[in-house]
Motif scaffolding. Structure first.
Motif, PDB file in Angstrom:
ATOM      1  N   VAL A  64       0.842  -1.199   0.000  1.00  0.00           N
ATOM      2  CA  VAL A  64       0.000   0.000   0.000  1.00  0.00           C
ATOM      3  C   VAL A  64       0.874   1.246   0.000  1.00  0.00           C
ATOM      4  N   GLY A  65       1.909   1.238   0.832  1.00  0.00           N
ATOM      5  CA  GLY A  65       2.811   2.382   0.901  1.00  0.00           C
ATOM      6  C   GLY A  65       3.543   2.618  -0.402  1.00  0.00           C
ATOM      7  N   PHE A  66       3.967   1.541  -1.062  1.00  0.00           N
ATOM      8  CA  PHE A  66       4.666   1.672  -2.341  1.00  0.00           C
ATOM      9  C   PHE A  66       3.752   2.278  -3.405  1.00  0.00           C
ATOM     10  N   VAL A  67       2.509   1.805  -3.459  1.00  0.00           N
ATOM     11  CA  VAL A  67       1.544   2.350  -4.424  1.00  0.00           C
ATOM     12  C   VAL A  67       1.303   3.835  -4.158  1.00  0.00           C
ATOM     13  N   LEU A  68       1.166   4.207  -2.896  1.00  0.00           N
ATOM     14  CA  LEU A  68       0.974   5.611  -2.544  1.00  0.00           C
ATOM     15  C   LEU A  68       2.206   6.439  -2.891  1.00  0.00           C
ATOM     16  N   LEU A  69       3.376   5.867  -2.669  1.00  0.00           N
ATOM     17  CA  LEU A  69       4.619   6.571  -2.979  1.00  0.00           C
ATOM     18  C   LEU A  69       4.729   6.842  -4.472  1.00  0.00           C
ATOM     19  N   VAL A  70       4.356   5.864  -5.290  1.00  0.00           N
ATOM     20  CA  VAL A  70       4.387   6.043  -6.742  1.00  0.00           C
ATOM     21  C   VAL A  70       3.297   7.020  -7.183  1.00  0.00           C
ATOM     22  N   GLY A  71       2.117   6.882  -6.573  1.00  0.00           N
ATOM     23  CA  GLY A  71       0.984   7.715  -6.978  1.00  0.00           C
ATOM     24  C   GLY A  71       1.077   9.166  -6.540  1.00  0.00           C
ATOM     25  N   PHE A  72       1.769   9.412  -5.408  1.00  0.00           N
ATOM     26  CA  PHE A  72       1.848  10.778  -4.876  1.00  0.00           C
ATOM     27  C   PHE A  72       3.281  11.286  -4.770  1.00  0.00           C
ATOM     28  N   GLY A  73       4.219  10.556  -5.352  1.00  0.00           N
ATOM     29  CA  GLY A  73       5.606  11.000  -5.347  1.00  0.00           C
ATOM     30  C   GLY A  73       5.797  12.241  -6.211  1.00  0.00           C
ATOM     31  N   ARG A  74       6.975  12.810  -6.166  1.00  0.00           N
ATOM     32  CA  ARG A  74       7.246  14.065  -6.869  1.00  0.00           C
ATOM     33  C   ARG A  74       7.218  13.916  -8.382  1.00  0.00           C
ATOM     34  N   ARG A  75       7.341  12.688  -8.879  1.00  0.00           N
ATOM     35  CA  ARG A  75       7.319  12.469 -10.320  1.00  0.00           C
ATOM     36  C   ARG A  75       5.920  12.196 -10.848  1.00  0.00           C
ATOM     37  N   SER A  76       4.959  11.959  -9.973  1.00  0.00           N
ATOM     38  CA  SER A  76       3.582  11.691 -10.398  1.00  0.00           C
ATOM     39  C   SER A  76       2.845  13.000 -10.633  1.00  0.00           C
ATOM     40  N   TRP A  77       1.765  12.934 -11.416  1.00  0.00           N
ATOM     41  CA  TRP A  77       0.993  14.153 -11.681  1.00  0.00           C
ATOM     42  C   TRP A  77       0.338  14.660 -10.407  1.00  0.00           C
ATOM     43  N   ALA A  78      -0.119  13.723  -9.538  1.00  0.00           N
ATOM     44  CA  ALA A  78      -0.740  14.133  -8.278  1.00  0.00           C
ATOM     45  C   ALA A  78       0.288  14.799  -7.371  1.00  0.00           C
ATOM     46  N   GLY A  79       1.490  14.241  -7.334  1.00  0.00           N
ATOM     47  CA  GLY A  79       2.546  14.827  -6.516  1.00  0.00           C
ATOM     48  C   GLY A  79       2.960  16.193  -7.003  1.00  0.00           C
ATOM     49  N   ARG A  80       3.072  16.345  -8.329  1.00  0.00           N
ATOM     50  CA  ARG A  80       3.441  17.655  -8.888  1.00  0.00           C
ATOM     51  C   ARG A  80       2.359  18.692  -8.638  1.00  0.00           C
ATOM     52  N   LEU A  81       1.088  18.248  -8.713  1.00  0.00           N
ATOM     53  CA  LEU A  81      -0.025  19.168  -8.462  1.00  0.00           C
ATOM     54  C   LEU A  81      -0.016  19.638  -7.014  1.00  0.00           C
ATOM     55  N   ILE A  82       0.165  18.706  -6.086  1.00  0.00           N
ATOM     56  CA  ILE A  82       0.210  19.057  -4.661  1.00  0.00           C
ATOM     57  C   ILE A  82       1.365  20.003  -4.374  1.00  0.00           C
ATOM     58  N   GLU A  83       2.513  19.738  -4.974  1.00  0.00           N
ATOM     59  CA  GLU A  83       3.683  20.590  -4.743  1.00  0.00           C
ATOM     60  C   GLU A  83       3.479  21.978  -5.327  1.00  0.00           C
ATOM     61  N   ALA A  84       2.768  22.046  -6.469  1.00  0.00           N
ATOM     62  CA  ALA A  84       2.508  23.349  -7.082  1.00  0.00           C
ATOM     63  C   ALA A  84       1.531  24.170  -6.245  1.00  0.00           C
ATOM     64  N   VAL A  85       0.533  23.500  -5.663  1.00  0.00           N
ATOM     65  CA  VAL A  85      -0.494  24.198  -4.886  1.00  0.00           C
ATOM     66  C   VAL A  85       0.030  24.604  -3.512  1.00  0.00           C
ATOM     67  N   PHE A  86       0.738  23.699  -2.840  1.00  0.00           N
ATOM     68  CA  PHE A  86       1.174  23.949  -1.462  1.00  0.00           C
ATOM     69  C   PHE A  86       2.650  24.312  -1.340  1.00  0.00           C
ATOM     70  N   SER A  87       3.329  24.400  -2.479  1.00  0.00           N
ATOM     71  CA  SER A  87       4.763  24.762  -2.506  1.00  0.00           C
ATOM     72  C   SER A  87       5.612  23.799  -1.686  1.00  0.00           C
ATOM     73  N   SER A  88       5.152  22.578  -1.570  1.00  0.00           N
ATOM     74  CA  SER A  88       5.879  21.563  -0.802  1.00  0.00           C
ATOM     75  C   SER A  88       5.400  20.183  -1.230  1.00  0.00           C
ATOM     76  N   PRO A  89       6.303  19.222  -1.352  1.00  0.00           N
ATOM     77  CA  PRO A  89       5.872  17.862  -1.708  1.00  0.00           C
ATOM     78  C   PRO A  89       5.126  17.199  -0.557  1.00  0.00           C
ATOM     79  N   LEU A  90       4.307  16.225  -0.900  1.00  0.00           N
ATOM     80  CA  LEU A  90       3.546  15.512   0.123  1.00  0.00           C
ATOM     81  C   LEU A  90       4.394  14.454   0.818  1.00  0.00           C
TER      82      LEU A  90
END
Length: 230
Positions: A64-90
């Motif tokens: 579960v953690g690996f899937v979340l890491l891939v899905g919300f990591g800095r290289r994923s679209w969700a991770g990039r979106l979060i970093e753009a909105v909050f100016s910080s990676p998740l």
């Protein structure tokens, strides 16, 4: 055996409680909404959707953690979106710990609320609709009050599961002392480094919290059962 460093003891405990509280509230909202929807929908492939909801319950937490890491990591679209909105990676923040706890506790909340909604007399809900109540009003004033015991049990189970989450949290949030280190990860590090007293202190704390939560829930159920049999 080393003594307990109380200054180092409290940060993981307080962080774990904060993460568990936020995660259990989020899981309760999402699980209740999903259970309500699934109890009323005639969607094709309903079994597949429900199986997906329950999947985190049987998967290893590290998966579960690996899937979340891939899905919300800095290289994923969700991770990039979060970093753009909050100016910080998740990832590697305590919010990542909240996300991991929500995912792993969701199936327990969903199953509990599904059972709660299934126990409600459908005639009562239909009577409310006949009186002009909307679906939201039926949920708020009929379904949830009648399923309040399931609601309480779902919250407690979600909180306890979030409090004890280890694998998925370690994968996506890491183990940064004072930042993302929760009680389960702190216990692991303490045992690995031979700090037995600290490991015991954190173990007793998490067992005590879980015991009190289950005791309160069990006491509430016992009182309700006594009222029903009077």
């Amino acid at each position: 055996m080393s003594s307990v460093d109380w200054e180092a003891f409290w940060p993981p405990v307080l962080l774990s409680l904060r993460i568990a509280l936020l995660a259990s509230i989020a899981a309760l909202v999402l699980g209740t909404a999903a259970a309500r929807w699934m109890s009323r929908t005639r969607l094709r492939g309903k079994l597949l959707v429900e199986t997906a909801f329950l999947l985190p319950l049987v998967l290893p937490p590290t998966v579960v953690g690996f899937v979340l890491l891939v899905g919300f990591g800095r290289r994923s679209w969700a991770g990039r979106l979060i970093e753009a909105v909050f100016s910080s990676p998740l990832v590697f923040t305590w919010w990542a710990g909240v996300l991991a706890s929500v995912v792993v506790s969701f199936p327990l909340v969903y199953q509990t609320m599904k059972t709660g909604f299934a126990s409600i007399d459908q005639d009562l809900e239909q009577a409310a609709r006949s009186a002009g109540a909307s679906e939201l009003q039926v949920l708020r004033f009929v379904a949830l009050p009648l399923a309040y015991r399931s609601l309480l049990a779902a919250f407690v189970l979600g909180f306890a599961r979030s409090l004890g989450e280890f694998g998925a949290t370690l994968m996506i949030a890491g183990n940064i002392p004072g930042v993302t280190q929760t009680v389960p990860t702190a216990i692991y590090v303490a045992v690995d480094s031979g700090q037995t007293s600290m490991a015991w202190a954190w173990t007793i704390a998490i067992v005590a919290f879980s015991f009190v939560l289950l005791l309160v829930t069990g006491g509430s159920r016992s009182r309700d059962s006594i009222r029903e049999h009077r």
